[in-house]
Design a protein around this motif. Structure first.
Motif: not given
Lengths: 428, 428
Positions: B206-224
């Protein structure tokens, strides 16, 4: 300022450990103060010439206007400084923490101080002092405890044969008055008297005349210095001290000096009629009354000391009573007396021996020994009480072993892959 | 900045002595550097945020013109500063003294550092760090020696049950790349990942999304982060480490981590098939692989560590590999890795026990006992191996004895004038 490599650092820590242990045995307690004190406190006139040598710390967050405004008053740029001695911080410490300290507080401080000296041989800008002080005891007991603890500590360091010269600033001042020197001449006269050991009585008299000191006073002083002295070792005590001073020395000052001598004599197990200050080296106790001992610091108010050792011609430490200083911080006078060992000088004289009984092993291994095997060998030896260093074998095995021996290691074993039992051989 | 009173100072010195003795047993050698380093060196970008917190020392002999000229450039007012850590001085020390040091140099530094922090609870402007470093060894042996020595030392301090989390900056960087984060996002992403323990996988995402980090990267990270993990304790070694990382982690990084685990396992006497990094607390060895461990300092280039203990929820120390730093001073890269114990935190956790077997005696005397008698009693007991404090009897004898017991004294005797035999009674 110096780096200390392992061999030097180990020696310094061993010497500090001996001093700490001995001073603690004598009932002194170690304290520590921050290395920085407030600028105002360091420059209150108690540090004499050392104040000028203080390193001052730049205020944080100064802006351009504040810097410009400080151009004519550089002290505005600084709020803190590095301590130049351990006495000013001790007086501040006592004033801050008095409520939590015993009525008579015996402190140990072993810590670095800093002075921005011009570089010269044997002088360092960061150096360690080892001070003991007794605060809250105006009696000769305080001086006696300092002297006994210091002599015991110097002995424990393997520097037997040291002695302490002792005098009293009040006796010195009274003596100069009695010869007829004016009070305003005193500082200059003391600087010349301080050379008595080097230039002798005639030299001192000549220098005083050259300085233009009061002529009749110089004559009286010279006559006193050159008077015939019958060496008479009995009776001990007060008469002996009075013999070394002009007639009529103040009773309280004489009694204080005599009391110190009696107590130090008693501590060394001497019978009552032998307890006295010595008048020359080689007396019953290594505490020698020297009515011409001068110590530089302006804050001394009574007893002054200097530690000497036959192996060197400079002093190894010194101290004195400074009953007025704590009042500067506390607003109420508290008696205090201290003795400072010149750690940097002592450490050079102390033998560099490691404890040879300790098992210190170098494991010299081939390049292909798996890390896990090496670390397991080491851990097993450390658990068994050894000190262990891993060294990968080099072409110059002899050099490697010599360097390990120099670093204090006493045994070595070579390790090849798969070795389970190691064979230890003596090193050096 | 704090004063240390006798009880605190004694405890600090005891803890330092244990750390020094244990680290020495593991083949590390103590060194010391001056507290001041050159301003330029302290501000070379290696100290990160700590550089801004450095205390800077005013140049000596500045005149009004020089001060005015420095108004826009305050660094012109200073040439030296107090060190803010022990790593920058070590790198400078190594560059200066390399010729006199072993090929693999294992250093101990136990010394104060200074940071002009805003005052807050538990933070001090002068505090002690205890660092060990291995310079000149790029292999996992260096990390293994640091970990084994640190765990042994923490145990010797009576803080059994500590564990060390370990990660590798290269693994972390590779992992973020593999999820698709851009290199310029990395610092911000790491700050968020550092909170994983506190806010959990969903919180981090959630915080990474809020920060505006690359969305696909956040998804991959969360899945991991949320992937199902089968807890499978065998086989040990490489496969276990790879399980904790995304697929395809670089071989050299994995091998380095596995090597550390194997060596630490071997040092603890584990059989070969049990030598491995743990993946969670309570494993075979107290070295836990945490692929999301982040440590703040920018100079880390490989392994990073953090020391934890079950009694507290903050870290007790940490460290890492900084292969690039020494090259900044030497002009030639030398591998280096270090571990720093947070001394101020450790010392608060260590039990305050004195050595109760030591004989420490208070002599409570009447006012009229001659000083020579007192000092003689004391000297005789000190010679016999005791620690002795003299105390004049006060109306509140009970209070005096209680305070003496609190100061670590174990016996007392009362002394009247003329007493020859003293009767010792236990204190407290």
């Amino acid at each position: 300022m110096r780096d200390f490599l392992p061999a030097d650092k180990a020696r310094r820590e061993r010497v500090l450990a001996v001093i700490r242990e001995r001073y603690r045995a004598h009932g002194f307690d170690e304290i520590e103060t921050p290395v920085m004190e407030e600028y105002e406190r360091l420059h209150a006139g108690l540090g004499a010439d050392n104040e000028k040598l203080a390193y001052n710390v730049l205020k944080r967050g100064l802006d351009a206007d504040a810097i410009r405004a400080a151009a004519e008053q550089p002290s505005e740029l600084t709020d803190l400084g590095l301590r130049y001695d351990l006495t000013v911080p001790l007086a501040r410490f006592y004033a801050t923490n008095r409520g939590q300290l015993p009525t008579v507080f015996r402190s140990i401080q072993m810590a670095p101080v800093w002075r921005a000296e011009r570089p010269q041989k044997g002088r360092y800008r960061q150096f360690v002092q080892c001070d003991i002080d007794v605060i809250g005891d105006a009696s000769a007991r305080a001086e006696a405890e300092l002297v006994v603890a210091t002599l015991d500590t110097v002995d424990a360091l393997g520097l037997e044969g040291g002695d302490i010269r002792i005098n009293d600033r009040r006796a010195l001042d009274w003596m100069l008055d009695s010869f007829g020197f004016r009070a305003d001449e005193r500082p200059g006269v003391l600087i010349t008297i301080d050379k008595l050991d080097k230039i002798g009585a005639e030299g001192v008299a000549a220098e005083l005349r050259e300085r233009g000191a009061t002529a009749s006073a110089v004559d009286a002083f010279e006559e006193f210095l050159l008077r015939p002295m019958t060496m008479e070792y009995h009776p001990y005590g007060e008469r002996q001290v009075r013999k070394a001073l002009p007639e009529g020395a103040p009773d309280d000052v004489v009694a204080h000096l005599v009391g110190i001598g009696e107590a130090v004599g008693a501590a060394r197990g001497l019978s009552e009629d032998h307890r006295s200050l010595s008048l020359s080296k080689g007396g019953d106790i290594p505490l020698v009354f020297d009515p011409f001992l001068v110590r530089g610091m302006g804050y001394y108010t009574g007893t002054i000391f200097e530690l000497a050792h036959p192996s060197v011609d400079y002093s190894l430490g010194g101290g004195g009573r400074y009953d007025g200083m704590i009042g500067r911080f506390l607003g109420q006078d508290v008696p205090a007396v201290g003795f400072s060992i010149g750690f940097e000088r002592i450490v050079d004289l102390v033998a560099a021996t490691e404890d040879a009984s300790a098992r210190a092993i170098v494991l010299v291994h081939d390049r292909d020994v798996p890390i896990a095997e090496l670390v397991a060998h080491k851990a097993a030896l450390v658990s068994a009480g050894a000190r262990v260093r891993l060294e990968q074998r080099t072409k110059n095995l002899k050099g490697l072993l010599e360097r390990s021996a120099a670093d204090g290691y006493t045994q070595f074993a070579t390790v090849a892959a798969g070795d389970t039992d190691l064979a230890f051989k003596p090193l050096g």
